[in-house]
Design a protein around this motif. Structure first.
Motif: not given
Length: 293
Positions: A211-215, A200-205
């Motif tokens: 950017c991490l392994d989901k588990e 999962i990569l999370m982007i904010h503004d």
């Protein structure tokens, strides 16, 4: 193993918005989901990776080839599903496939026909008469038919009914089973990522928050449901975010070695919970700052 996609220090200014120094990589055989609120930069990131937007600085390598210096080589293994497709509107899906498939040495018109049958895409109807959802399916069918290795998709499930959304997710899983292909897709439907994402990569503004392994990501948090008083009694540096309403109270908690033995009556959160509480700009800020101080 060499990354199938490597993004290094990617920056792009777009009027008042900018992507800021984004770096991550993805090896073959995995699915990565990009999450963030509307306007956070998910589409801008995908468009910059594919060179629909020219980066101001940074590098994008697809299977070792630079998108900016070796564009044809890099894009020969790239399959895209974007909001705007490249198909000729006055040609049929089959005619479009034959036209654009000529640019790909491994393109199979027979595979495209088979996928059109599977996805209920009319082969002879003009593209301009097809719905957005069918054109999305068509982009995916074309990408698979030219043996793409990296699939980059922007909200691919948007406009799809639940049946075809499930079918598309199933196809993504099939693609990565061999360990030779990878999929990256942005979505606001986080339940899809709960099912299939490896990273999962999370982007904010315009900035990458993680950017991490989901588990690994899910293991960092727990969801606590209780009374307002119970949540208020918790140490502030445990709390990533909380919500109180008339009927229940809930908090997303940081899970640490120090508190995990005490947090036995909690739930593993969904990605939607993590996105919601980390994006809230009110209740969690003080706790978040304390946790990382």
């Amino acid at each position: 193993m060499e990354p199938l996609l490597k993004v290094t220090n990617l920056t792009k200014q777009l009027d008042a918005f900018s992507l800021k120094d984004i770096s991550f990589s993805l090896e073959p055989g995995y699915i990565m989901g990009i999450i963030g609120l509307n306007g956070s930069g998910k589409t801008s990131l995908i468009r910059t990776i594919t060179k629909l937007y020219q980066a101001d600085s940074g590098e994008v390598l697809i299977n070792g080839a630079s998108v900016y210096q070796q564009e044809a080589k890099a894009k020969s293994v790239l399959g895209t599903v974007l909001d705007e497709d490249f198909f000729e509107p006055f040609l049929s899906p089959e005619e479009n496939a034959a036209l654009f498939g000529a640019f790909y040495p491994d393109f199979s018109l027979e595979t495209f026909r088979e996928l059109c049958h599977r996805f209920e895409i009319p082969l002879s109807e003009k593209v301009k008469n097809l719905s957005h959802g069918i054109r999305t399916r068509m982009q995916f069918a074309f990408a698979v038919s030219h043996q793409a290795q990296l699939y980059l998709m922007d909200e691919p499930a948007g406009g799809l009914d639940p049946y075809f959304r499930k079918s598309l997710i199933g196809c993504m899983q099939e693609l990565v089973e061999s360990g030779e292909r990878s999929v990256i897709f942005s979505t606001h439907i986080t339940e899809d990522l709960d099912q299939v994402a490896d990273y999962i990569l999370m982007i904010h503004d315009g900035e990458m928050r993680f950017c991490l392994d989901k588990e690994e990501l899910l293991s960092q948090f727990r969801l606590f449901r209780g009374t307002r008083e119970e949540i208020q009694s918790l140490p502030k540096d445990w709390i990533a975010g909380y919500q109180h309403d008339q009927y229940h109270s809930e908090a997303l908690l940081f899970l640490t070695e120090e508190n995990k033995k005490q947090l036995t009556q909690t739930l593993v959160p969904k990605l939607a919970d993590i996105l919601y509480y980390l994006e809230r700009g009110d209740s969690h800020e003080e706790a978040h700052a304390a946790h990382h101080s």
